[in-house]
Design an enzyme around this catalytic site. Structure first.
Site, mmCIF file in Angstrom:
data_model
loop_
_atom_site.group_PDB
_atom_site.id
_atom_site.type_symbol
_atom_site.label_atom_id
_atom_site.label_comp_id
_atom_site.label_asym_id
_atom_site.label_seq_id
_atom_site.Cartn_x
_atom_site.Cartn_y
_atom_site.Cartn_z
ATOM 1 N N GLY A 117 0.820 -1.209 0.000
ATOM 2 C CA GLY A 117 0.000 0.000 0.000
ATOM 3 C C GLY A 117 0.851 1.254 0.000
ATOM 4 O O GLY A 117 0.564 2.230 0.704
ATOM 5 N N THR A 138 1.520 3.526 -2.361
ATOM 6 C CA THR A 138 1.296 4.630 -3.306
ATOM 7 C C THR A 138 0.559 5.820 -2.710
ATOM 8 O O THR A 138 0.403 6.842 -3.375
ATOM 9 C CB THR A 138 0.518 4.140 -4.544
ATOM 10 O OG1 THR A 138 -0.726 3.560 -4.121
ATOM 11 C CG2 THR A 138 1.331 3.118 -5.318
ATOM 12 N N GLY A 144 -1.021 7.774 1.315
ATOM 13 C CA GLY A 144 -1.230 7.742 2.757
ATOM 14 C C GLY A 144 -0.025 7.337 3.574
ATOM 15 O O GLY A 144 1.103 7.765 3.327
ATOM 16 N N ASN A 190 0.903 -2.653 5.348
ATOM 17 C CA ASN A 190 0.107 -1.431 5.420
ATOM 18 C C ASN A 190 -1.157 -1.481 4.558
ATOM 19 O O ASN A 190 -2.133 -0.802 4.842
ATOM 20 C CB ASN A 190 0.985 -0.240 4.985
ATOM 21 C CG ASN A 190 0.185 1.027 4.772
ATOM 22 O OD1 ASN A 190 -0.347 1.614 5.699
ATOM 23 N ND2 ASN A 190 0.086 1.461 3.519
ATOM 24 N N TYR A 199 -15.604 -4.088 9.031
ATOM 25 C CA TYR A 199 -14.295 -3.431 9.041
ATOM 26 C C TYR A 199 -13.631 -3.637 10.400
ATOM 27 O O TYR A 199 -12.450 -4.007 10.476
ATOM 28 C CB TYR A 199 -14.420 -1.940 8.729
ATOM 29 C CG TYR A 199 -13.094 -1.217 8.837
ATOM 30 C CD1 TYR A 199 -12.077 -1.466 7.915
ATOM 31 C CD2 TYR A 199 -12.833 -0.318 9.879
ATOM 32 C CE1 TYR A 199 -10.843 -0.837 8.024
ATOM 33 C CE2 TYR A 199 -11.610 0.319 9.986
ATOM 34 C CZ TYR A 199 -10.616 0.050 9.063
ATOM 35 O OH TYR A 199 -9.394 0.669 9.168
ATOM 36 N N GLY A 232 -5.832 6.232 15.088
ATOM 37 C CA GLY A 232 -7.180 6.772 15.033
ATOM 38 C C GLY A 232 -7.385 7.451 13.695
ATOM 39 O O GLY A 232 -6.929 6.944 12.659
ATOM 40 N N VAL A 290 -6.783 9.368 10.602
ATOM 41 C CA VAL A 290 -5.655 9.860 9.809
ATOM 42 C C VAL A 290 -6.209 10.402 8.497
ATOM 43 O O VAL A 290 -6.995 9.733 7.823
ATOM 44 C CB VAL A 290 -4.630 8.746 9.500
ATOM 45 C CG1 VAL A 290 -3.394 9.327 8.822
ATOM 46 C CG2 VAL A 290 -4.245 8.004 10.770
ATOM 47 N N THR A 324 -6.234 10.678 5.076
ATOM 48 C CA THR A 324 -5.699 10.016 3.883
ATOM 49 C C THR A 324 -6.849 9.804 2.896
ATOM 50 O O THR A 324 -7.917 10.393 3.040
ATOM 51 C CB THR A 324 -5.091 8.645 4.247
ATOM 52 O OG1 THR A 324 -6.145 7.793 4.733
ATOM 53 C CG2 THR A 324 -4.019 8.778 5.332
#
Length: 252
Positions: free
Chosen positions: A9, A11, A13, A85, A151, A182, A184, A186
């Site tokens: 992951g 690319t 954030g 990630n 989720y 918490g 973020v 992105t």
């Protein structure tokens, strides 16, 4: 020591910010993602600072994962640090109104993807009796919130897998850590709300959310401790957030 980090992951954030900070600190990089153009741009940017190799694959596809990792050139085969990630939230619905495709995407990416990548890389760490695995979890893996059901379940699984990895790999001298952020700021909410950028923006309004660079800074600190030190589990909130459901939007 010349270290090599493998980041999924990468690319956007947290993954991208971590890659940038690692490059500034002369850590070689294997950067993974689904978006070829963004991977190429990141490689061009960071190759000025360190050695970079990119792999385009979807962590949800086990065959793609294994094929990509098997294809690594000799100079990048030795992975010292694995940053798991990659992962996403899809939708925000009650359990009875949930979309099965969203459920599959979250379980396949957040849980099975982490397992597929780890399974492909852990054997070399076991053989060397050395390595660091850092799993990006979430506060959603510590407490369940309304409409977060699947989720949250996927991130509870990450939390459990992190603990299981640490126990199983202890005899092989491998460090294992999870960081649970918490809020973020992105692309997370853009993905969760399926491109509804206006709705996504409201998630981060009225307070200062964590930035990807904040988490990258913590990741770098954790992985660069002396080898006898393993920071095993961290929860990180923005100051305005007290729990998954308590947020002071008048904190500015």
């Amino acid at each position: 020591m010349n270290l090599t980090a493998f980041i999924t992951g990468a690319t956007s954030g947290i993954g991208k910010a971590t890659a940038q900070l690692f490059a500034q600190n002369n850590i070689n990089l294997v950067l993974c993602g689904r978006r070829a153009e963004k991977l190429a741009d990141l490689q061009k940017e960071l190759s000025k600072l360190t050695n970079v190799h990119t792999l385009q694959f979807d962590v949800r596809n086990q065959k793609e994962v294994q094929k990509a990792i098997d294809s690594l050139p000799e100079d990048f085969k030795h992975i010292d640090i694995l940053i798991n990630n990659a992962g996403n939230a899809h939708g925000l619905n009650s359990i009875q109104e949930g979309n099965i495709e969203d459920w599959d995407a979250m379980i396949d990416g957040n849980v099975k993807g982490l397992l597929y990548v780890s399974k492909a890389i852990i054997p070399q760490m076991v053989e060397r009796n050395n390595g660091f695995i850092l799993n990006i979890g979430s506060i959603a893996g510590k407490e369940v919130y309304p409409n977060g059901n699947v989720y949250c379940a996927s991130k509870f699984a990450v939390n459990a897998l992190n603990k299981g990895m640490r126990i199983d790999l202890n005899q092989h001298n491998i460090r294992v850590c999870a960081i649970h952020p918490g809020l973020v700021e992105t692309e997370f909410s853009d993905v969760r709300f399926k491109g509804d950028t206006e709705r996504a923006k409201t998630v981060y309004q009225g307070y200062k959310a964590l930035q990807p660079e904040d988490i990258a800074d913590i990741i770098h600190f954790v992985v660069t401790r002396p080898y006898h030190v393993n920071i095993e589990d961290l929860i990180v909130y923005p100051t305005a957030q007290a729990s998954a459901t308590i947020l002071n939007k008048n904190a500015n």
